[in-house]
Write a protein that holds these residues in place. Sequence first.
Motif, PDB file in Angstrom:
ATOM      1  N   LYS A   9       0.852  -1.190   0.000  1.00  0.00           N
ATOM      2  CA  LYS A   9       0.000   0.000   0.000  1.00  0.00           C
ATOM      3  C   LYS A   9       0.892   1.246   0.000  1.00  0.00           C
ATOM      4  CE  LYS A   9      -4.002  -0.416   0.887  1.00  0.00           C
ATOM      5  NZ  LYS A   9      -5.153  -0.679  -0.007  1.00  0.00           N
ATOM      6  N   GLY A  10       0.317   2.381  -0.382  1.00  0.00           N
ATOM      7  CA  GLY A  10       1.064   3.640  -0.330  1.00  0.00           C
ATOM      8  C   GLY A  10       1.081   4.178   1.106  1.00  0.00           C
ATOM      9  N   GLY A  11       1.949   5.123   1.350  1.00  0.00           N
ATOM     10  CA  GLY A  11       1.941   5.825   2.639  1.00  0.00           C
ATOM     11  C   GLY A  11       2.600   5.089   3.787  1.00  0.00           C
ATOM     12  N   THR A  12       3.388   4.054   3.483  1.00  0.00           N
ATOM     13  CA  THR A  12       4.039   3.314   4.578  1.00  0.00           C
ATOM     14  C   THR A  12       5.309   4.021   5.059  1.00  0.00           C
ATOM     15  OG1 THR A  12       5.315   1.920   3.062  1.00  0.00           O
ATOM     16  CG2 THR A  12       3.168   1.073   3.738  1.00  0.00           C
ATOM     17  N   GLY A  13       5.786   5.005   4.282  1.00  0.00           N
ATOM     18  CA  GLY A  13       6.969   5.770   4.704  1.00  0.00           C
ATOM     19  C   GLY A  13       8.219   5.507   3.881  1.00  0.00           C
ATOM     20  N   LYS A  14       8.049   4.978   2.681  1.00  0.00           N
ATOM     21  CA  LYS A  14       9.200   4.685   1.809  1.00  0.00           C
ATOM     22  C   LYS A  14      10.000   5.944   1.468  1.00  0.00           C
ATOM     23  CE  LYS A  14       6.616   3.108  -1.519  1.00  0.00           C
ATOM     24  NZ  LYS A  14       5.368   3.225  -0.776  1.00  0.00           N
ATOM     25  N   THR A  15       9.291   6.929   0.910  1.00  0.00           N
ATOM     26  CA  THR A  15       9.975   8.132   0.437  1.00  0.00           C
ATOM     27  C   THR A  15      10.699   8.827   1.595  1.00  0.00           C
ATOM     28  OG1 THR A  15       8.358   8.371  -1.339  1.00  0.00           O
ATOM     29  CG2 THR A  15       9.594  10.338  -0.759  1.00  0.00           C
ATOM     30  N   THR A  16      10.035   8.897   2.727  1.00  0.00           N
ATOM     31  CA  THR A  16      10.631   9.534   3.910  1.00  0.00           C
ATOM     32  C   THR A  16      11.892   8.772   4.332  1.00  0.00           C
ATOM     33  OG1 THR A  16       8.384  10.067   4.593  1.00  0.00           O
ATOM     34  CG2 THR A  16      10.103  10.327   6.259  1.00  0.00           C
ATOM     35  N   ASN A 175       7.260   0.208   9.765  1.00  0.00           N
ATOM     36  CA  ASN A 175       7.286   1.642  10.081  1.00  0.00           C
ATOM     37  C   ASN A 175       5.952   2.065  10.688  1.00  0.00           C
ATOM     38  OD1 ASN A 175       8.299   4.301  10.092  1.00  0.00           O
ATOM     39  ND2 ASN A 175       7.498   4.718   8.050  1.00  0.00           N
ATOM     40  N   ARG A 176       5.976   3.220  11.339  1.00  0.00           N
ATOM     41  CA  ARG A 176       4.774   3.819  11.935  1.00  0.00           C
ATOM     42  C   ARG A 176       4.194   2.896  13.016  1.00  0.00           C
ATOM     43  NH1 ARG A 176       2.399   7.788   7.825  1.00  0.00           N
ATOM     44  NH2 ARG A 176       0.794   7.868   9.379  1.00  0.00           N
ATOM     45  N   ILE A 177       5.052   2.290  13.806  1.00  0.00           N
ATOM     46  CA  ILE A 177       4.611   1.366  14.849  1.00  0.00           C
ATOM     47  C   ILE A 177       4.248   2.156  16.119  1.00  0.00           C
ATOM     48  CG2 ILE A 177       5.341  -0.591  16.304  1.00  0.00           C
ATOM     49  CD1 ILE A 177       5.192  -1.248  13.281  1.00  0.00           C
ATOM     50  N   LEU A 203      12.129  -2.132  13.329  1.00  0.00           N
ATOM     51  CA  LEU A 203      10.856  -1.420  13.445  1.00  0.00           C
ATOM     52  C   LEU A 203      11.131   0.052  13.733  1.00  0.00           C
ATOM     53  CD1 LEU A 203      10.448  -4.430  14.774  1.00  0.00           C
ATOM     54  CD2 LEU A 203       8.274  -3.492  15.498  1.00  0.00           C
ATOM     55  N   ILE A 204      10.368   0.911  13.126  1.00  0.00           N
ATOM     56  CA  ILE A 204      10.474   2.347  13.404  1.00  0.00           C
ATOM     57  C   ILE A 204       9.141   2.801  13.989  1.00  0.00           C
ATOM     58  CG2 ILE A 204      10.772   4.657  12.401  1.00  0.00           C
ATOM     59  CD1 ILE A 204      12.544   3.487  10.266  1.00  0.00           C
ATOM     60  N   SER A 205       9.216   3.540  15.089  1.00  0.00           N
ATOM     61  CA  SER A 205       7.967   3.969  15.725  1.00  0.00           C
ATOM     62  C   SER A 205       7.278   5.093  14.964  1.00  0.00           C
ATOM     63  CB  SER A 205       8.186   4.457  17.157  1.00  0.00           C
ATOM     64  OG  SER A 205       9.492   4.376  17.540  1.00  0.00           O
ATOM     65  N   TYR A 206       6.007   5.201  15.252  1.00  0.00           N
ATOM     66  CA  TYR A 206       5.262   6.353  14.733  1.00  0.00           C
ATOM     67  C   TYR A 206       5.856   7.587  15.402  1.00  0.00           C
ATOM     68  CZ  TYR A 206       1.679   9.522  13.299  1.00  0.00           C
ATOM     69  OH  TYR A 206       1.045  10.581  12.727  1.00  0.00           O
ATOM     70  N   ASP A 207       6.219   8.568  14.604  1.00  0.00           N
ATOM     71  CA  ASP A 207       6.924   9.730  15.131  1.00  0.00           C
ATOM     72  C   ASP A 207       6.146  11.006  14.786  1.00  0.00           C
ATOM     73  OD1 ASP A 207      10.262  10.334  15.719  1.00  0.00           O
ATOM     74  OD2 ASP A 207       8.918  11.968  15.149  1.00  0.00           O
ATOM     75  N   GLU A 208       5.620  11.621  15.834  1.00  0.00           N
ATOM     76  CA  GLU A 208       4.803  12.835  15.653  1.00  0.00           C
ATOM     77  C   GLU A 208       5.560  13.914  14.878  1.00  0.00           C
ATOM     78  OE1 GLU A 208       1.844  13.851  16.138  1.00  0.00           O
ATOM     79  OE2 GLU A 208       1.032  12.098  17.179  1.00  0.00           O
ATOM     80  N   SER A 209       6.823  14.097  15.208  1.00  0.00           N
ATOM     81  CA  SER A 209       7.544  15.206  14.576  1.00  0.00           C
ATOM     82  C   SER A 209       7.780  14.932  13.086  1.00  0.00           C
ATOM     83  CB  SER A 209       8.838  15.533  15.318  1.00  0.00           C
ATOM     84  OG  SER A 209       9.658  14.416  15.338  1.00  0.00           O
ATOM     85  N   VAL A 210       7.958  13.652  12.710  1.00  0.00           N
ATOM     86  CA  VAL A 210       8.100  13.324  11.276  1.00  0.00           C
ATOM     87  C   VAL A 210       6.751  13.554  10.592  1.00  0.00           C
ATOM     88  CG1 VAL A 210       8.505  11.456   9.613  1.00  0.00           C
ATOM     89  CG2 VAL A 210      10.004  11.701  11.590  1.00  0.00           C
ATOM     90  N   ALA A 211       5.690  13.074  11.234  1.00  0.00           N
ATOM     91  CA  ALA A 211       4.351  13.228  10.649  1.00  0.00           C
ATOM     92  C   ALA A 211       4.018  14.701  10.415  1.00  0.00           C
ATOM     93  CB  ALA A 211       3.320  12.585  11.564  1.00  0.00           C
ATOM     94  N   LYS A 212       4.438  15.538  11.368  1.00  0.00           N
ATOM     95  CA  LYS A 212       4.103  16.970  11.277  1.00  0.00           C
ATOM     96  C   LYS A 212       4.889  17.723  10.218  1.00  0.00           C
ATOM     97  CE  LYS A 212       2.675  17.894  15.961  1.00  0.00           C
ATOM     98  NZ  LYS A 212       3.378  18.136  17.202  1.00  0.00           N
TER      99      LYS A 212
HETATM  100  N1  LIG Z   1       7.781   6.834  11.287  1.00  0.00           N
HETATM  101  C1  LIG Z   1       6.872   7.727  10.924  1.00  0.00           C
HETATM  102  N2  LIG Z   1       6.063   8.302  11.841  1.00  0.00           N
HETATM  103  C2  LIG Z   1       5.117   9.197  11.487  1.00  0.00           C
HETATM  104  N3  LIG Z   1       4.913   9.628  10.240  1.00  0.00           N
HETATM  105  C3  LIG Z   1       5.676   9.088   9.263  1.00  0.00           C
HETATM  106  C4  LIG Z   1       6.692   8.119   9.552  1.00  0.00           C
HETATM  107  N4  LIG Z   1       7.282   7.782   8.361  1.00  0.00           N
HETATM  108  C5  LIG Z   1       6.668   8.510   7.404  1.00  0.00           C
HETATM  109  N5  LIG Z   1       5.701   9.290   7.930  1.00  0.00           N
HETATM  110  C6  LIG Z   1       4.786  10.223   7.246  1.00  0.00           C
HETATM  111  O1  LIG Z   1       3.858   9.435   6.504  1.00  0.00           O
HETATM  112  C7  LIG Z   1       3.485  10.101   5.296  1.00  0.00           C
HETATM  113  C8  LIG Z   1       3.710   9.156   4.118  1.00  0.00           C
HETATM  114  O2  LIG Z   1       5.089   8.898   4.020  1.00  0.00           O
HETATM  115  P1  LIG Z   1       5.810   8.664   2.637  1.00  0.00           P
HETATM  116  O3  LIG Z   1       7.248   8.505   2.942  1.00  0.00           O
HETATM  117  O4  LIG Z   1       5.424   9.683   1.646  1.00  0.00           O
HETATM  118  O5  LIG Z   1       5.168   7.248   2.241  1.00  0.00           O
HETATM  119  P2  LIG Z   1       5.280   6.435   0.865  1.00  0.00           P
HETATM  120  O6  LIG Z   1       6.435   6.965   0.113  1.00  0.00           O
HETATM  121  O7  LIG Z   1       5.476   5.018   1.297  1.00  0.00           O
HETATM  122  O8  LIG Z   1       3.973   6.615   0.177  1.00  0.00           O
HETATM  123  C9  LIG Z   1       4.328  11.371   5.235  1.00  0.00           C
HETATM  124  O9  LIG Z   1       3.533  12.456   5.650  1.00  0.00           O
HETATM  125  C10 LIG Z   1       5.460  11.129   6.221  1.00  0.00           C
HETATM  126  O10 LIG Z   1       5.904  12.330   6.817  1.00  0.00           O
END
Ligand SMILES: Nc1ncnc2c1ncn2[C@@H]1O[C@H](COP(=O)(O)OP(=O)(O)O)[C@@H](O)[C@H]1O
Length: 241
Positions: A9-16, A175-177, A203-212
């Motif tokens: 699925k998309g949004g798992t945090g690959k690009t980040t 990721n996002r655990i 495993l990488i935890s869900y991180d508020e500051s990354v999300a923000k």
């Molecule tokens: N460990 C994390 N904790 C919280 N947010 C995250 C984490 N890793 C990525 N994100 C956020 O999740 C969203 C999707 O990440 P992204 O890297 O674009 O996913 P993908 O490339 O897999 O679609 C982004 O807003 C990013 O900042």
Amino acid sequence: MLLSFHSYKGGTGKTTFVGNLGVMLAGQDKKVCIIDTDVNGPGIHSLFDIRYDMTLIDFLQGVCKADEVIYRHEDTGVYVVPSKACEEDISAMFGTPGEAKEKLLDLIKKIRESYGIEHFLFDCSPGINKSSLLTMNIVDKATIVSTIDIQDIRGTYLLSNMSARLGTQAALLFNRIPRDKKNDISEIVSDFSNKLGTELLGLISYDESVAKTWSRKIAMKDDQDCEYCIQVKKIAEKLLK
Ligand SMILES: Nc1ncnc2c1ncn2[C@@H]1O[C@H](COP(=O)(O)OP(=O)(O)O)[C@@H](O)[C@H]1O
Ligand SMILES: [Mg+2]
């Protein structure tokens, strides 16, 4: 090394993750190039705020040369080959999948020769599709980035099987655990990876500051010792072994 990053699925945090890993490696004086092969939903150029003209698609279509699609991110030294949103799959741009593979390998060879790149990181499109499999087929290691969502887990199983069929070594990254459940989940995913016979990177935890940051900032660039960055560094050690 050629390393690719996939997910079901998309949004798992690959690009980040790929962006942060790239910045970390460049900070260690490694020459690193990120290639955005997520042609349906490219995003690396946004993360690095790169204004581009020519892209991977133009190179693949024979519109321009390899050195016209590579951009150096001044602040970090990371090289980026961006992609532009495209409704087609990479392999659909060619007569046969073999031709697509050859063209991609040609790009890697040219960039490696001209820029001395040691590590190529491929940010792939989510799902099981031809361009993701094409990339998986040429790399040394394919990392599947998953969350603990059951849709992701089932897809991770499929992707892991795909890599086995292609003969490419696979690794799992969760990721996002949720922080408070990390210990319990760690055991579950470790069982899962044992059953699959696929290496577990961590495993990488869900991180508020990354999300923000909403993909507007690269944590590794601002504070290499942030919680997210420390986890990325630990995973990178295993990944590059
Ligand atoms: N460990 C994390 N904790 C919280 N947010 C995250 C984490 N890793 C990525 N994100 C956020 O999740 C969203 C999707 O990440 P992204 O890297 O674009 O996913 P993908 O490339 O897999 O679609 C982004 O807003 C990013 O900042
Ligand atoms: Mg992405």
